[in-house]
Design a protein around this motif. Structure first.
Motif, PDB file in Angstrom:
ATOM      1  N   VAL A   4       0.847  -1.188   0.000  1.00 30.38           N
ATOM      2  CA  VAL A   4       0.000   0.000   0.000  1.00 30.38           C
ATOM      3  C   VAL A   4       0.883   1.238   0.000  1.00 30.38           C
ATOM      4  N   PRO A   5       0.650   2.207  -0.901  1.00 30.16           N
ATOM      5  CA  PRO A   5       1.476   3.413  -0.911  1.00 30.16           C
ATOM      6  C   PRO A   5       1.396   4.146   0.417  1.00 30.16           C
ATOM      7  N   ALA A   6       2.513   4.657   0.861  1.00 30.31           N
ATOM      8  CA  ALA A   6       2.559   5.374   2.130  1.00 30.31           C
ATOM      9  C   ALA A   6       1.964   6.767   1.946  1.00 30.31           C
ATOM     10  N   ASP A   7       0.838   7.052   2.611  1.00 27.79           N
ATOM     11  CA  ASP A   7       0.254   8.384   2.558  1.00 27.79           C
ATOM     12  C   ASP A   7       0.182   8.979   3.956  1.00 27.79           C
ATOM     13  N   GLY A   8       0.935   8.443   4.858  1.00 27.05           N
ATOM     14  CA  GLY A   8       0.963   8.923   6.230  1.00 27.05           C
ATOM     15  C   GLY A   8       2.029   8.172   6.982  1.00 27.05           C
ATOM     16  N   PRO A   9       2.072   8.338   8.296  1.00 30.65           N
ATOM     17  CA  PRO A   9       3.092   7.649   9.083  1.00 30.65           C
ATOM     18  C   PRO A   9       2.915   6.137   9.042  1.00 30.65           C
ATOM     19  N   ALA A  10       4.014   5.435   8.997  1.00 28.72           N
ATOM     20  CA  ALA A  10       3.995   3.974   8.933  1.00 28.72           C
ATOM     21  C   ALA A  10       4.133   3.380  10.325  1.00 28.72           C
ATOM     22  N   ALA A  28       2.072 -11.868   7.858  1.00 29.64           N
ATOM     23  CA  ALA A  28       0.762 -12.456   7.553  1.00 29.64           C
ATOM     24  C   ALA A  28      -0.241 -12.174   8.666  1.00 29.64           C
ATOM     25  N   ALA A  29       0.238 -12.173   9.920  1.00 32.60           N
ATOM     26  CA  ALA A  29      -0.650 -11.918  11.057  1.00 32.60           C
ATOM     27  C   ALA A  29      -1.168 -10.491  11.076  1.00 32.60           C
ATOM     28  N   MET A  30      -0.511  -9.592  10.363  1.00 31.31           N
ATOM     29  CA  MET A  30      -0.949  -8.200  10.314  1.00 31.31           C
ATOM     30  C   MET A  30      -2.126  -7.982   9.376  1.00 31.31           C
ATOM     31  N   ALA A  31      -2.489  -8.986   8.572  1.00 31.11           N
ATOM     32  CA  ALA A  31      -3.524  -8.809   7.547  1.00 31.11           C
ATOM     33  C   ALA A  31      -4.823  -8.202   8.086  1.00 31.11           C
ATOM     34  N   PRO A  32      -5.360  -8.666   9.226  1.00 31.39           N
ATOM     35  CA  PRO A  32      -6.624  -8.080   9.696  1.00 31.39           C
ATOM     36  C   PRO A  32      -6.508  -6.619  10.112  1.00 31.39           C
ATOM     37  N   LEU A  33      -5.279  -6.161  10.328  1.00 30.43           N
ATOM     38  CA  LEU A  33      -5.064  -4.800  10.822  1.00 30.43           C
ATOM     39  C   LEU A  33      -4.718  -3.823   9.711  1.00 30.43           C
ATOM     40  N   ARG A  34      -4.579  -4.330   8.491  1.00 28.11           N
ATOM     41  CA  ARG A  34      -4.326  -3.465   7.339  1.00 28.11           C
ATOM     42  C   ARG A  34      -5.679  -3.038   6.783  1.00 28.11           C
ATOM     43  N   MET A  35      -5.981  -1.753   6.898  1.00 23.18           N
ATOM     44  CA  MET A  35      -7.330  -1.276   6.580  1.00 23.18           C
ATOM     45  C   MET A  35      -7.259   0.116   5.982  1.00 23.18           C
ATOM     46  N   PRO A  39      -2.607   3.127   9.162  1.00 23.33           N
ATOM     47  CA  PRO A  39      -1.228   3.287   8.716  1.00 23.33           C
ATOM     48  C   PRO A  39      -0.752   2.098   7.890  1.00 23.33           C
ATOM     49  N   VAL A  40       0.173   2.358   7.000  1.00 24.02           N
ATOM     50  CA  VAL A  40       0.877   1.265   6.337  1.00 24.02           C
ATOM     51  C   VAL A  40       1.644   0.500   7.403  1.00 24.02           C
ATOM     52  N   ILE A  41       1.582  -0.826   7.351  1.00 26.70           N
ATOM     53  CA  ILE A  41       2.303  -1.671   8.310  1.00 26.70           C
ATOM     54  C   ILE A  41       3.438  -2.361   7.569  1.00 26.70           C
ATOM     55  N   GLU A  42       4.651  -2.091   7.977  1.00 30.18           N
ATOM     56  CA  GLU A  42       5.830  -2.696   7.366  1.00 30.18           C
ATOM     57  C   GLU A  42       6.515  -3.588   8.394  1.00 30.18           C
ATOM     58  N   CYS A  43       6.735  -4.840   8.032  1.00 29.72           N
ATOM     59  CA  CYS A  43       7.386  -5.807   8.911  1.00 29.72           C
ATOM     60  C   CYS A  43       8.825  -6.018   8.455  1.00 29.72           C
ATOM     61  N   LEU A  44       9.745  -5.863   9.382  1.00 24.44           N
ATOM     62  CA  LEU A  44      11.168  -5.914   9.081  1.00 24.44           C
ATOM     63  C   LEU A  44      11.857  -6.937   9.968  1.00 24.44           C
ATOM     64  N   SER A  45      12.922  -7.521   9.434  1.00 24.71           N
ATOM     65  CA  SER A  45      13.825  -8.353  10.233  1.00 24.71           C
ATOM     66  C   SER A  45      15.031  -7.522  10.648  1.00 24.71           C
ATOM     67  N   LEU A  46      15.773  -8.024  11.606  1.00 22.79           N
ATOM     68  CA  LEU A  46      17.055  -7.439  11.984  1.00 22.79           C
ATOM     69  C   LEU A  46      18.127  -8.385  11.447  1.00 22.79           C
ATOM     70  N   PRO A  47      18.666  -8.117  10.250  1.00 22.12           N
ATOM     71  CA  PRO A  47      19.570  -9.075   9.607  1.00 22.12           C
ATOM     72  C   PRO A  47      20.788  -9.429  10.445  1.00 22.12           C
ATOM     73  N   SER A  48      21.225  -8.510  11.275  1.00 21.38           N
ATOM     74  CA  SER A  48      22.402  -8.765  12.111  1.00 21.38           C
ATOM     75  C   SER A  48      22.052  -9.430  13.435  1.00 21.38           C
ATOM     76  N   GLY A  49      20.770  -9.688  13.665  1.00 18.25           N
ATOM     77  CA  GLY A  49      20.353 -10.319  14.911  1.00 18.25           C
ATOM     78  C   GLY A  49      20.599 -11.819  14.905  1.00 18.25           C
ATOM     79  N   PRO A  50      20.476 -12.466  16.062  1.00 20.90           N
ATOM     80  CA  PRO A  50      20.617 -13.927  16.130  1.00 20.90           C
ATOM     81  C   PRO A  50      19.423 -14.612  15.475  1.00 20.90           C
ATOM     82  N   ALA A 214       0.361  -4.327  17.642  1.00 18.15           N
ATOM     83  CA  ALA A 214       0.064  -3.526  16.455  1.00 18.15           C
ATOM     84  C   ALA A 214      -1.286  -2.836  16.583  1.00 18.15           C
ATOM     85  N   ALA A 215      -2.269  -3.542  17.147  1.00 19.89           N
ATOM     86  CA  ALA A 215      -3.586  -2.922  17.342  1.00 19.89           C
ATOM     87  C   ALA A 215      -3.481  -1.724  18.282  1.00 19.89           C
ATOM     88  N   MET A 216      -2.708  -1.868  19.347  1.00 21.37           N
ATOM     89  CA  MET A 216      -2.504  -0.740  20.258  1.00 21.37           C
ATOM     90  C   MET A 216      -1.771   0.397  19.554  1.00 21.37           C
TER      91      MET A 216
END
Length: 228
Positions: A4-10, A28-35, A39-50, A214-216
């Motif tokens: 979804v194009p970002a038109d506000g804070p993510a 995938a769990a964020m699907a019900p909260l994308r409306m 806000p656009v919901i972006e899920c990221l990994s920490l590549p340098s994490g364990p 995420a809901a909060m």
């Protein structure tokens, strides 16, 4: 990931480990909260994490990396969710950025308290439980904790769907029938894909804590709440 194009804070949901399958499950769990209007919901990994946050050393090691990542994303951020049940770096990131930062343990437990009288938690490994109990003590919610039990699988092993779900159902039934839990919290973000099946099997509410956080966070963005 959301297209979804970002038109506000993510809303950035950050998995502080480097296991891509976990991040995909959270996404995938964020699907019900994308409306529409949210806000656009972006899920990221920490590549340098364990591969998984499984020890106190893991928790401590990722905090500086989470601070750096949050600062780099701040210009686009309406809020952050740290998607690990140990809430690593939660207070450090809150100090570093001036938008809401939520941890999934804190949010998951607080959500559970609105759904039942006594909550039970399904952990991945027994070694996680003392760390979680310290957090519940700091939150002051021990009197509402029915118990926490582990399924005996590490983060990367959670990808075995049938084995993981069977163990989660077994532990969930024990928490419900022996310990008196009337709501269950899933004690690892890597369990996200199992929520619907587990809730159906147990017949009581099951909180997926990344969804709870995420809901909060969405509520805070929409209401312009910027507390600590």
């Amino acid at each position: 990931m959301s297209l979804v194009p970002a038109d506000g804070p993510a809303l950035f949901v950050i998995n502080p480990n480097s296991t891509a399958a976990v991040t995909r499950g959270i996404d995938a769990a964020m699907a019900p909260l994308r409306m529409a209007g949210g806000p656009v919901i972006e899920c990221l990994s920490l590549p340098s994490g364990p591969p998984g946050i499984q020890t106190q050393q893991d928790v401590d090691s990722v905090a500086p990396q989470l601070v750096s990542l949050a600062r780099s994303l701040r210009a686009r951020a309406g809020a952050f969710v740290i998607a690990c049940y140990s809430d690593p770096g939660l207070h450090a990131v809150r100090e570093a950025v001036d938008v809401p930062v939520l941890g999934i343990m804190e949010s998951g437990v607080l959500t559970a308290l609105t759904l039942g009288q006594r909550f039970g938690v399904i952990a991945i490994l027994p070694g996680s439980i003392p760390r979680h109990l310290r957090a519940y003590g700091a939150m002051g919610v021990q009197a509402r904790l029915a118990g926490e039990l582990a399924i005996g699988l590490n983060v990367t092993e959670l990808a075995d769907y049938d084995r993981t779900l069977a163990r989660m159902c077994d532990v969930g039934l024990r928490l419900r029938d022996t310990h008196g839990a009337d709501v269950i919290v899933m004690g690892c973000a890597g369990m996200a894909v199992y929520r619907d099946a587990l809730q159906e099997a147990l017949g009581i509410p099951v909180v997926e804590p990344s969804q709870a956080a995420a809901a909060m966070a969405i509520g805070r963005i929409k209401m312009n709440w910027h507390g600590a």
